[in-house]
Design a protein around this motif. Sequence first.
Motif, mmCIF file in Angstrom:
data_model
loop_
_atom_site.group_PDB
_atom_site.id
_atom_site.type_symbol
_atom_site.label_atom_id
_atom_site.label_comp_id
_atom_site.label_asym_id
_atom_site.label_seq_id
_atom_site.Cartn_x
_atom_site.Cartn_y
_atom_site.Cartn_z
ATOM 1 N N MET A 155 54.624 25.591 40.187
ATOM 2 C CA MET A 155 54.472 27.028 39.956
ATOM 3 C C MET A 155 53.471 27.309 38.846
ATOM 4 O O MET A 155 52.669 28.240 38.924
ATOM 5 N N ARG A 156 53.491 26.471 37.804
ATOM 6 C CA ARG A 156 52.526 26.650 36.710
ATOM 7 C C ARG A 156 51.099 26.485 37.225
ATOM 8 O O ARG A 156 50.223 27.312 36.944
ATOM 9 N N GLN A 157 50.884 25.421 38.012
ATOM 10 C CA GLN A 157 49.542 25.187 38.525
ATOM 11 C C GLN A 157 49.159 26.204 39.594
ATOM 12 O O GLN A 157 47.992 26.578 39.709
ATOM 13 N N LEU A 158 50.137 26.644 40.389
ATOM 14 C CA LEU A 158 49.849 27.671 41.392
ATOM 15 C C LEU A 158 49.442 28.971 40.721
ATOM 16 O O LEU A 158 48.500 29.649 41.157
ATOM 17 N N LYS A 159 50.144 29.318 39.665
ATOM 18 C CA LYS A 159 49.805 30.536 38.927
ATOM 19 C C LYS A 159 48.380 30.457 38.376
ATOM 20 O O LYS A 159 47.589 31.401 38.507
ATOM 21 N N LYS A 160 48.059 29.302 37.799
ATOM 22 C CA LYS A 160 46.720 29.115 37.246
ATOM 23 C C LYS A 160 45.664 29.243 38.336
ATOM 24 O O LYS A 160 44.634 29.912 38.156
ATOM 25 N N LYS A 161 45.913 28.602 39.486
ATOM 26 C CA LYS A 161 44.938 28.650 40.580
ATOM 27 C C LYS A 161 44.805 30.058 41.141
ATOM 28 O O LYS A 161 43.696 30.511 41.452
ATOM 29 N N MET A 162 45.928 30.760 41.283
ATOM 30 C CA MET A 162 45.879 32.123 41.804
ATOM 31 C C MET A 162 45.073 33.027 40.876
ATOM 32 O O MET A 162 44.305 33.879 41.324
ATOM 33 N N GLU A 163 45.232 32.816 39.588
ATOM 34 C CA GLU A 163 44.471 33.625 38.630
ATOM 35 C C GLU A 163 42.975 33.286 38.721
ATOM 36 O O GLU A 163 42.138 34.188 38.653
ATOM 37 N N GLU A 164 42.675 32.007 38.874
ATOM 38 C CA GLU A 164 41.261 31.607 39.013
ATOM 39 C C GLU A 164 40.669 32.178 40.304
ATOM 40 O O GLU A 164 39.535 32.685 40.307
ATOM 41 N N ASP A 165 41.420 32.089 41.399
ATOM 42 C CA ASP A 165 40.945 32.630 42.682
ATOM 43 C C ASP A 165 40.772 34.138 42.599
ATOM 44 O O ASP A 165 39.834 34.707 43.178
ATOM 45 N N ARG A 166 41.678 34.789 41.888
ATOM 46 C CA ARG A 166 41.586 36.236 41.732
ATOM 47 C C ARG A 166 40.326 36.608 40.964
ATOM 48 O O ARG A 166 39.628 37.569 41.300
ATOM 49 N N GLU A 167 39.999 35.821 39.932
ATOM 50 C CA GLU A 167 38.788 36.081 39.150
ATOM 51 C C GLU A 167 37.535 35.895 40.013
ATOM 52 O O GLU A 167 36.583 36.670 39.912
ATOM 53 N N LYS A 168 37.553 34.853 40.864
ATOM 54 C CA LYS A 168 36.415 34.630 41.760
ATOM 55 C C LYS A 168 36.249 35.799 42.718
ATOM 56 O O LYS A 168 35.126 36.255 42.984
ATOM 57 N N LEU A 169 37.366 36.274 43.254
ATOM 58 C CA LEU A 169 37.308 37.393 44.185
ATOM 59 C C LEU A 169 36.822 38.659 43.494
ATOM 60 O O LEU A 169 36.018 39.422 44.037
ATOM 61 N N LEU A 170 37.310 38.888 42.279
ATOM 62 C CA LEU A 170 36.858 40.051 41.511
ATOM 63 C C LEU A 170 35.347 39.982 41.265
ATOM 64 O O LEU A 170 34.644 40.980 41.397
#
Length: 599
Positions: A518-533
């Motif tokens: 979950m910690r790594q998933l959260k980190k990846k989701m935030e990184e993916d969200r930044e890329k999408l933004l």
Amino acid sequence: MMNEPICLIENSDSGKLHTNQKALDILASINQAVVVVSVVGLYRTGKSYLMNKLAGKMKGFSLGSTVQSHTKGIWMWCVPHPTKHDHTLVLLDTEGLGDVEKGDQNNDCWIFCLAVLLSSTFVYNSMNTIDQTAVERLHYVTKLSERIKIKTNSEDDSSDFSRYFPGFVWTVRDFTLQLEIDGQPVTEDQYLDNALQLKKGYSPNVQQYNFPRECVRNFFPSRKCFIFDRPAKKEWLPKLEKLPENKLEPSFVAQTKKFCTYVFAISQTKTVQGGHIVNGRMLGNLATTFVESICSGAIPCLENAVLALAQSENSAAVDQAAMYYEEAMNKSVVFPTESVEELSEMHAQIEKEATEVFMKRSFEDEQSEFQVLLMKKINSCYARFCQKNERVSEDHCKAKIMDLFSNLEKEVLDGVYCQPGGFNQFKKVRGDLLEKYRAIPGKGVKADAVLQEFLKSKETVAASICQVDQSLSKKEKEVEAERAKAEAAAMEVKVMQESQKALEQMIKDLERTYKENMRQLKKKMEEDREKLLEEVQKALDQKLKEQQDLLLNEFQEKADRLNREINELKQELEECLKKRRNITEILRDALLHIKSLFH
């Protein structure tokens, strides 16, 4: 990496396209991110010379010196990027458009589309000047909306092209005019922008005039122009690739260097939808997918290509991470470990590293399907390591006991202790041996369990020696029997406690696995969200700039249409931000999903 170019997409005489497996194998070996620069244009316009200069070579891509087109299909040259040391520069040289010998405009359109789809910088090369004839020759750009789809279920999504298309560079060769407009000097970019200005009106002629210009303006996120003087005297042109720089026109040499510097500095890393970085292997998969779509009669769809790529990459990411875990555990663990905690700590660290390996490579795993699969594989592998740890410990302990107690067992068989006082003598020897066994290091997690099993198998022997010892009273024999039962019960309790402790550790390991994932998933989701933004913001900035230009030139209706697209992007941007704010809620749902599948 490559001494010379190789054909990536072959174009047969019948116009049938297919990928070259040797080129795909080269791409498959490139794990670095790639910057892809493609060049297209009419045949015999000097495209290949520019690509050779980008490769830092005098020769490589075939220049040719006759009126025939040399390059067929799309040729590839992979070289180390000169300024981005962790990137590979992939150069794509396309066959000349409008080859009279081929006479197949449909085939030319697909070559043009593939160059756009695969590149992060798209160079269009033409001759002499950017006039109406030059723009009309760029009619291939008007076919893009008919031959490329962003999403499967959308009829016309060309408004999203600038979000995923490469930067556009127009190179004009053998330019002999003055860079002036209405008597005023202008820059190369101003010259291009002026050539792409729209006319007012709604007549068919005006619409025909505007259409290719609107496509260039709307489809590509950036525009740049370079003009080149004739490179050398006419009689030297057939030997251009052999000419040293001092034989070339100084202005041509300077402009070529300026062009290369710009491409190296500005060309973006190749990405796909969502801002996911593409490496060589992924680029080869994309090329294969697009060519297969074209050959099947379908329209290449970016969404489908990315989903297919994600499935392939995610599956490979699971295998890579699982292999990393198993190899690292084999290197790190010395069997048997002294405790279950020791093995658990190694497992936790290596599982964390393996999950990072998976996260680095995977993308678009929205339902955590592949992440769950990795969790299961690692848990299964960990269970095998636990079993091996117990098995090695058990074998080791049994061997030690056999070695320690072999002499005692021989003495028992020889009747050494079947005499008065023999039981106390037997008990003392056995006690000394037990102390020696307990002092042996490295016995592992099954030390007490193996000992208990051994002692239990010898209970009748000890009891028999006690019963035949005539020096012991009946009361003493009863006390010894009770003491033996108590010791056996205590040993059994100890072994059960250790078994329970191992079970509790397994539960702790699972909980820790959930938390780490979950910690790594959260980190990846935030990184993916930044890329999408970032992706959405770039598209928004480009459309706002285009809208401002339209308003300045009083194209209100076109600006209003663009405004609708801008509002849609703003809405998507807001949704991205909203999802980022609700990341905890998303993760909770993902955790429930993972737990349900895991159990």
